[in-house]
Design a protein around this motif. Structure first.
Motif, PDB file in Angstrom:
ATOM      1  N   MET A   1      -6.909  13.223  12.549  1.00 12.02           N
ATOM      2  CA  MET A   1      -5.889  12.179  12.541  1.00 12.02           C
ATOM      3  C   MET A   1      -4.786  12.526  11.547  1.00 12.02           C
ATOM      4  N   SER A   2      -5.174  13.036  10.386  1.00 12.88           N
ATOM      5  CA  SER A   2      -4.208  13.387   9.354  1.00 12.88           C
ATOM      6  C   SER A   2      -3.264  14.485   9.822  1.00 12.88           C
ATOM      7  N   ARG A   3      -3.806  15.496  10.474  1.00  9.40           N
ATOM      8  CA  ARG A   3      -2.962  16.598  10.982  1.00  9.40           C
ATOM      9  C   ARG A   3      -1.985  16.093  12.041  1.00  9.40           C
ATOM     10  N   ALA A   4      -2.470  15.253  12.928  1.00  9.44           N
ATOM     11  CA  ALA A   4      -1.610  14.712  13.979  1.00  9.44           C
ATOM     12  C   ALA A   4      -0.501  13.846  13.393  1.00  9.44           C
ATOM     13  N   LEU A   5      -0.828  13.082  12.356  1.00  6.09           N
ATOM     14  CA  LEU A   5       0.171  12.213  11.733  1.00  6.09           C
ATOM     15  C   LEU A   5       1.213  13.037  10.993  1.00  6.09           C
ATOM     16  N   ALA A   6       0.791  14.129  10.369  1.00  6.77           N
ATOM     17  CA  ALA A   6       1.744  15.008   9.684  1.00  6.77           C
ATOM     18  C   ALA A   6       2.739  15.611  10.663  1.00  6.77           C
TER      19      ALA A   6
ATOM     20  N   GLY B   1       6.923   8.917   5.753  1.00  7.20           N
ATOM     21  CA  GLY B   1       6.231  10.196   5.903  1.00  7.20           C
ATOM     22  C   GLY B   1       6.035  10.926   4.586  1.00  7.20           C
ATOM     23  N   LEU B   2       6.803  10.556   3.553  1.00  8.47           N
ATOM     24  CA  LEU B   2       6.640  11.184   2.237  1.00  8.47           C
ATOM     25  C   LEU B   2       5.244  10.941   1.667  1.00  8.47           C
ATOM     26  N   ALA B   3       4.576   9.891   2.161  1.00  6.90           N
ATOM     27  CA  ALA B   3       3.243   9.568   1.652  1.00  6.90           C
ATOM     28  C   ALA B   3       2.241  10.670   1.950  1.00  6.90           C
ATOM     29  N   LEU B   4       2.421  11.360   3.073  1.00  9.25           N
ATOM     30  CA  LEU B   4       1.425  12.359   3.487  1.00  9.25           C
ATOM     31  C   LEU B   4       1.424  13.589   2.598  1.00  9.25           C
ATOM     32  N   ALA B   5       2.600  13.936   2.065  1.00  8.37           N
ATOM     33  CA  ALA B   5       2.696  15.134   1.228  1.00  8.37           C
ATOM     34  C   ALA B   5       2.602  14.809  -0.256  1.00  8.37           C
ATOM     35  N   ALA B   6       2.425  13.534  -0.581  1.00  5.41           N
ATOM     36  CA  ALA B   6       2.390  13.118  -1.986  1.00  5.41           C
ATOM     37  C   ALA B   6       1.104  13.575  -2.656  1.00  5.41           C
ATOM     38  N   PRO B   7       1.153  13.842  -3.955  1.00  7.89           N
ATOM     39  CA  PRO B   7      -0.075  14.185  -4.679  1.00  7.89           C
ATOM     40  C   PRO B   7      -1.088  13.045  -4.591  1.00  7.89           C
ATOM     41  N   ALA B   8      -2.346  13.378  -4.653  1.00 11.87           N
ATOM     42  CA  ALA B   8      -3.405  12.363  -4.608  1.00 11.87           C
ATOM     43  C   ALA B   8      -3.198  11.344  -5.724  1.00 11.87           C
ATOM     44  N   GLY B   9      -3.274  10.071  -5.357  1.00 13.00           N
ATOM     45  CA  GLY B   9      -3.132   9.013  -6.344  1.00 13.00           C
ATOM     46  C   GLY B   9      -1.713   8.616  -6.667  1.00 13.00           C
ATOM     47  N   ALA B  10      -0.718   9.233  -6.007  1.00 14.25           N
ATOM     48  CA  ALA B  10       0.683   8.901  -6.296  1.00 14.25           C
ATOM     49  C   ALA B  10       1.169   7.701  -5.502  1.00 14.25           C
TER      50      ALA B  10
ATOM     51  N   LEU C   1       0.797  -1.228   0.000  1.00 17.10           N
ATOM     52  CA  LEU C   1       0.000   0.000   0.000  1.00 17.10           C
ATOM     53  C   LEU C   1       0.828   1.275   0.000  1.00 17.10           C
ATOM     54  N   LEU C   2       2.101   1.206   0.389  1.00 20.72           N
ATOM     55  CA  LEU C   2       2.967   2.387   0.373  1.00 20.72           C
ATOM     56  C   LEU C   2       3.985   2.331  -0.757  1.00 20.72           C
TER      57      LEU C   2
ATOM     58  N   ALA D   1      -1.047   0.763  -3.864  1.00 22.24           N
ATOM     59  CA  ALA D   1      -0.688  -0.559  -4.365  1.00 22.24           C
ATOM     60  C   ALA D   1      -0.423  -0.502  -5.864  1.00 22.24           C
ATOM     61  N   GLY D   2       0.689  -1.100  -6.288  1.00 25.37           N
ATOM     62  CA  GLY D   2       1.036  -1.178  -7.695  1.00 25.37           C
ATOM     63  C   GLY D   2       1.668   0.069  -8.281  1.00 25.37           C
ATOM     64  N   LEU D   3       1.785   1.140  -7.486  1.00 26.14           N
ATOM     65  CA  LEU D   3       2.323   2.406  -7.993  1.00 26.14           C
ATOM     66  C   LEU D   3       3.795   2.550  -7.608  1.00 26.14           C
ATOM     67  N   THR D   4       4.663   2.700  -8.592  1.00 23.65           N
ATOM     68  CA  THR D   4       6.089   2.910  -8.324  1.00 23.65           C
ATOM     69  C   THR D   4       6.595   4.186  -8.991  1.00 23.65           C
ATOM     70  N   ALA D   5       6.375   4.352 -10.291  1.00 24.96           N
ATOM     71  CA  ALA D   5       6.805   5.564 -10.984  1.00 24.96           C
ATOM     72  C   ALA D   5       6.018   6.761 -10.460  1.00 24.96           C
ATOM     73  N   GLY D   6       6.748   7.785 -10.025  1.00 25.69           N
ATOM     74  CA  GLY D   6       6.089   8.965  -9.478  1.00 25.69           C
ATOM     75  C   GLY D   6       5.655   8.827  -8.036  1.00 25.69           C
ATOM     76  N   ASN D   7       5.867   7.655  -7.443  1.00 25.62           N
ATOM     77  CA  ASN D   7       5.542   7.422  -6.036  1.00 25.62           C
ATOM     78  C   ASN D   7       6.756   7.832  -5.196  1.00 25.62           C
ATOM     79  N   PRO D   8       6.677   8.931  -4.441  1.00 26.98           N
ATOM     80  CA  PRO D   8       7.865   9.412  -3.723  1.00 26.98           C
ATOM     81  C   PRO D   8       8.394   8.432  -2.692  1.00 26.98           C
TER      82      PRO D   8
END
Length: 367
Positions: free
Chosen positions: A289-294, A148-157, A122-123, A160-167
């Protein structure tokens, strides 16, 4: 060729998946790998195994035996990685600012082999490959910074299955390149714990070939999203905790329509999972939850956030061995059986039901 890459006089470290990934079946292929090293002139005493525990707990001697088998334990030294160790090798920072701290034995190994299993993640998009380095044998700050890069990533980046453009995935790849493993052996395993693909060679190219095998095996085309998705993790050890079962829930999310329901079937004999996962559900809303995780990223927190995100759009029924109050604590509805959950979830007019018996492996793809 393997026997030209590894020669007499080399000292070798092999990175091996930890007990949470027994499905990789390291105990099957490690004796073969050791025999090949012996044939290349490298005796067992010049080989060591480091378990890629990431930020997981230390393992017991019995767990070591389960992972590699008694024969391997009698042949080579084995060590658990410690992400909090004081002697981690400091390699600076990645281009995305992630501090790069790596197990010193792994980094300083004259020859390094990484092993593992490839499935949807999933990450990282896909497991295996570079994940043996980060998070597998990385420091805690590295793991947190990378994930933590997942939180600032563009939506859909990220997903699962995403590698290119996935920070997250690209950062893992960059960190692995800093360590530069000499060889990779990865497997693709089906729901019957059978090898359906084995790739070996360059750590990046061989892994990429393995992801194609996993994609062909586990990406399932669907014509429409269902009103109800019944998903099982696929049995032991994938359903030992609710925390581990979220991988199946994440995959099921791609098959269920917004406003629909998911029935998650998971034994959870080892309980709900770490308290570090459960306490995130004290936040009443996804945004909080999102703010606290960031502000303070943790992987259990990210798994909780992904769970909360699914729950904002879908009703999730939990069929498990957990106390009913535990399901309520994480925002799910407890049910004694799939039949009970189906009776509650299906619209009165009926609807489309999809079943995912091996949800931890299966990735539904809408076409």
């Amino acid at each position: 060729p393997f026997r030209q890459m590894f020669r007499r006089g080399d000292r070798v470290v092999i990175v091996v998946s930890d007990v949470t990934r027994l499905w990789v079946r390291s105990d099957f292929f490690l004796p073969i790998l050791l025999d090949e090293l012996n044939a290349a002139g490298i005796p067992d005493e010049d080989v060591a195994i480091v378990f890629a525990t990431g930020d997981h707990r230390s393992q017991t001697p019995e767990e070591h035996r389960l992972i590699v088998g008694q024969a391997v334990l009698g042949r080579v030294r084995v060590y658990d990685h410690d992400c909090q160790a004081s002697d981690l090798a400091d390699l600076g920072r990645s281009s995305r600012g992630t501090p790069v701290l790596i197990n010193r034995m792994v980094y300083e190994a004259p020859k390094l082999i990484i092993t593992g299993g490839i499935s949807y993640h999933l990450l990282a998009g896909f497991g295996g490959g570079r994940k043996s380095i980060a998070p597998g044998v990385a420091g805690y700050a590295t793991i947190q910074g990378n994930h933590g890069l997942a939180l600032a990533a563009p939506a859909g980046a990220v997903g699962a299955g995403l590698t290119a453009g996935n920070p997250v995935a690209e950062d893992m790849d960059e960190i692995a390149a800093m360590v530069a493993p000499d060889f990779l052996l990865n497997v693709v395993v089906n729901e019957n714990k059978e090898f359906i693909g084995i790739v070996a060679g360059h750590w990046r190219r061989a892994h990429a070939a393995g992801t194609k095998i996993a994609e062909a095996a586990f990406a399932v085309k669907i014509r429409e999203r269902a009103d109800v998705v019944v998903v099982s993790c696929g049995g032991y050890p994938k359903d030992i905790q609710l925390y581990q079962a979220i991988k199946a829930l994440d995959n099921a999310d791609y098959a269920a329509r917004d406003g629909g329901s998911i029935i998650l079937v998971s034994e959870c004999f080892d309980g709900p999972g770490p308290e570090a996962f459960l306490r995130w559900f004290e936040y009443p809303a996804y945004e909080e939850m999102s703010r606290a995780l960031a502000a303070a990223f943790t992987m259990p927190g990210f798994v909780a956030l992904r769970t909360k995100q699914i729950l904002t759009k879908k009703t999730v029924y939990l069929v498990s061995g957990l106390d009913r109050s535990m399901a309520a604590r994480v925002g799910m509805r407890p049910a004694e059986s799939v039949a009970e959950a189906l009776a509650a979830a299906l619209p009165a007019t009926g609807g489309v039901v999809q079943i995912m018996p091996h949800g931890s492996l299966t990735y539904p793809r809408l076409e």
